[in-house]
Design an enzyme around this catalytic site. Structure first.
Site, PDB file in Angstrom:
ATOM      1  N   ARG A  38       0.226   8.607   4.744  1.00 55.53           N
ATOM      2  CA  ARG A  38       0.555   8.998   2.953  1.00 55.53           C
ATOM      3  C   ARG A  38      -0.925   8.903   1.874  1.00 55.53           C
ATOM      4  NH1 ARG A  38       5.193   9.101   1.403  1.00 55.53           N
ATOM      5  NH2 ARG A  38       5.604   6.902   2.860  1.00 55.53           N
ATOM      6  N   VAL A  90       0.977  -1.292   0.016  1.00 49.63           N
ATOM      7  CA  VAL A  90      -0.021   0.497   0.171  1.00 49.63           C
ATOM      8  C   VAL A  90       0.763   0.763  -0.366  1.00 49.63           C
ATOM      9  CG1 VAL A  90      -1.636   1.381   1.651  1.00 49.63           C
ATOM     10  CG2 VAL A  90      -1.924  -1.380   1.305  1.00 49.63           C
ATOM     11  N   ASP A  91       1.811   1.319   0.948  1.00 52.87           N
ATOM     12  CA  ASP A  91       2.538   2.555   0.677  1.00 52.87           C
ATOM     13  C   ASP A  91       3.534   2.660  -0.297  1.00 52.87           C
ATOM     14  OD1 ASP A  91       4.010   4.492   2.243  1.00 52.87           O
ATOM     15  OD2 ASP A  91       5.378   3.143   3.344  1.00 52.87           O
ATOM     16  N   ASP A  92       4.202   1.990  -1.123  1.00 51.67           N
ATOM     17  CA  ASP A  92       4.484   2.166  -2.617  1.00 51.67           C
ATOM     18  C   ASP A  92       3.755   2.476  -3.352  1.00 51.67           C
ATOM     19  OD1 ASP A  92       7.471   1.494  -3.204  1.00 51.67           O
ATOM     20  OD2 ASP A  92       6.608   0.394  -1.210  1.00 51.67           O
TER      21      ASP A  92
END
Length: 662
Positions: free
Chosen positions: A472, A396-398
């Site tokens: 983010r 999810v972060d990428d």
């Protein structure tokens, strides 16, 4: 290392009433230098990929693996040893992050690697190491993975290590415990390790290469096993009972499903070799997979073994008389951040270099189902992974960072770009956890009881939602028009508020540590439209101001994961200073001296080539166990901070406050 020096104008920036003298030309010169530096690191294919640095356990394990396989190269081993010895602490041990205290597992592995390479016990480095290891409790105090690796070469007893039975792969997905209830990285590490545990490989080595001298009080099996909890009724003791029962069943050969479990584990592993740079595309699972293949009877010239070894060796870097290993590669992550930083710094979205970057990264979008689908059956593929190829494990972060970066690039096929981003956003929304936050690889992977499983002492058994990732995502969603009116956004903000520490900071799971977490949250809240006058926002900003160093920068060491009282404490670094400045600006702090002093620190420490030096560890793999040095963090984060500062100050002068970026 070059002495840090500032770009033109060369004199150190002076503060006058919270203002930097000649701000415009100084920051403009710094930004231009940083832009040129980043572009100079761009690959011809359009991506960025900085080296990932970790601790010496990687080189130690490299020696152990090739000793076990019988494929060792003595010259390569010596280069590994040179690297290991360069990182020995003054007290004789080895740490798991730069300037960190000695860690018993890392120290035992280093000691063993040196002995396997021919070093004698009376060598000064080994004598100092042995003394320190015994002070820390000796071999029996190392973690489970280290103990099992020692078993491979006859240096520990299989009966004394926590059982990792392959039967765990047979537990159905609806069962209370199954492999999809643990983190994706643990899954990729443990499935091949369970094959190794079941097959119990053993290669005899000469006694003089062993570590018998590292057992405090001698090699006594009763002391080699895990200790019971003092609380008779506890989860730890419950799982230890199951562990001893498993060992007993193996001892009396009651293993009716073992053959079926091994076949299933083998099939699971081989399936995930496809569309991937090795199993999970990370060092420990790749190494375990190689050993597992050999345990299953695959020969060294089998295509699967050759491929697995090739992918593993690609992580190596040979320079002069040293050899070191990377834990994985980070091209998607570095590319997304570099693209975002350059876009923030004013590089046109139509710049050919930006377009080429967008073209490369769009091709990396996942279009196949991975492990995440088990707990998210309604979600459709659309995320991005961290490495060059890792189709089963997008995160999810990428994915959120790529979407943010693509706001600064215009692909020649606009529809292709828009549809790709929308797929990613839909997938990210489908991955939102019940409590409103987002985790990295899985959804609702938070059964905290599993951290008490005996083989779970790597402190990363689970993948719960975190505020840094959630922050983010809020920033990304805002850049695509989502607002506070969205129900999913409201849930995320409530999660963030619940997770705030009493002093106003937030824990950083994927960066060191509270400075990172606080910055990510503040940027997300500011972007999505939360009023910066909110008390919890201003409390976070005040915490950042309170932990600023006298030199104007900010720093925090990995020790804050062990002792929260050390949060925000450490020598100043470019990346962490940039995080703090970004956090304060997101809280609309354009007037205090703190931000101006932070910018002055970044200007003062920038080198003539436009980059920064940063030896410290600021990236997190597994808190308290494994840390990372992202060598590009020191480059793109200061660039983002400085450009955000210029925009914020311009907005403040116009009476509009901080302008949302991205």
């Amino acid at each position: 290392m070059d002495e840090p020096s500032s770009p033109l104008p060369a004199s150190a920036p002076q503060l006058r009433f919270g203002k930097i003298e000649d701000l415009g030309s100084r920051v403009a010169a710094a930004v231009e230098g940083a832009r040129k530096f980043l572009f100079s690191r761009q690959h011809a294919d359009g991506y960025w990929c900085g080296e990932l640095e970790a601790d010496t356990t990687l080189e130690s394990d490299y020696i152990l693996l090739h000793t076990l396989l019988g494929t060792g190269n003595q010259e390569r081993f010596q280069k590994c040893c040179n690297w290991i010895l360069q990182h020995q602490n003054e007290d004789g041990g080895w740490g798991i992050y730069v300037d960190g205290h000695s860690n018993v597992s890392a120290s035992v592995k280093a000691y063993f690697g040196l002995k396997l390479s021919g070093y004698k016990p009376d060598h000064p480095a080994l004598a100092r190491a042995r003394k320190k290891i015994l002070e820390m409790g000796g071999v029996t105090e190392v973690n489970t993975f280290t103990k099992i690796y020692l078993c491979f070469l006859g240096q520990y007893d299989y009966d004394a290590v926590p059982a990792v039975p392959p039967e765990i792969v047979l537990f159905p997905n609806w069962f209370w415990f199954n492999i999809y209830e643990i983190s994706s990285w643990s899954r990729a590490i443990l499935v091949p390790l369970s094959i190794c545990y079941a097959k119990k490989p053993l290669k005899k080595i000469p006694d003089e290469m062993g570590v018998e001298e590292l057992f405090l009080g001698g090699r006594d099996k009763s002391r080699m096993r895990l200790h019971w909890s003092k609380n008779l009724v506890s989860w730890r003791n419950f799982f230890l009972v199951l562990d001893r029962l498993t060992h007993w069943f193996e001892l009396v050969h009651i293993r009716p499903l073992r053959w079926l479990a091994l076949k299933q584990a083998e099939r699971w592993m081989l399936e995930r070799f496809e569309m991937s740079d090795g199993l999970g595309a990370i060092y420990p699972s790749m190494m375990n997979a190689i050993i597992a293949l050999r345990c299953l009877g695959y020969s060294l010239d089998d295509p699967q073994v050759i491929r697995a070894l090739d992918e593993f060796e690609k992580l190596g870097i040979e320079e002069g008389d040293t050899f070191r290993m990377q834990p994985c590669m980070s091209p998607v992550w570095d590319t997304a951040y570099a693209l975002f930083a350059l876009g923030e710094a004013g590089v046109s979205a139509n710049d050919p270099r930006m377009v080429k970057c967008a073209d490369w990264i769009l091709q990396k979008q996942v279009r196949n189902v991975g492990d995440w689908k088990v707990k998210n059956p309604k979600g459709q593929p659309g995320g991005w992974y961290f490495e060059f190829n890792n189709e089963f494990y997008p995160d999810v972060d990428d994915s959120a960072m790529v979407c943010l970066a693509l706001t600064h690039a215009e692909h020649s096929n606009g529809r292709y770009q828009r549809e790709s981003v929308q797929r990613a956003i839909d997938w990210i929304f489908s991955m939102q956890c019940k409590n409103g936050g987002w985790a990295s690889f899985d959804k609702d992977n938070d059964r905290m009881v599993f951290q008490y499983i005996p083989f779970a002492d790597h402190n990363a058994m689970l993948d719960p939602p975190t505020v840094d990732i959630t922050g983010r995502i809020l920033e990304m969603l805002a850049s695509y028009g989502y607002t506070l009116n969205d129900t999913r956004v409201k849930k995320a903000i409530k999660f963030i508020q619940r997770e705030q520490e009493s002093d106003g900071s937030w824990f950083g799971r994927w960066g060191v540590n509270y400075i990172y977490g606080t910055m990510q949250v503040l940027r997300g809240l500011e972007a999505i439209g939360v009023d910066h006058h909110e008390p919890y926002v201003q409390q976070a900003a005040e915490w950042l101001r309170m932990v600023q160093n006298p030199d104007g920068g900010w720093g925090e060491t990995c020790s804050s994961y062990d002792d929260p009282l050390l949060r925000g404490v450490g020598p100043s670094t470019p990346s962490q200073t940039a995080w703090a400045v970004m956090g304060l600006l997101a809280a609309n702090d354009t007037r205090s001296d703190s931000v101006a002093r932070g910018i002055a620190y970044l200007l003062r420490t920038q080198k003539n080539d436009g980059g920064w030096d940063e030896p410290q560890t600021t990236g997190t793999g597994f808190p308290r166990v494994f840390y990372l040095v992202y060598t590009l963090y020191r480059q793109y984060f200061p660039l983002i901070a400085m450009t955000t500062y210029v925009k914020a100050m311009a907005g403040a002068e116009q009476g509009t406050g901080v302008r949302r970026i991205g």
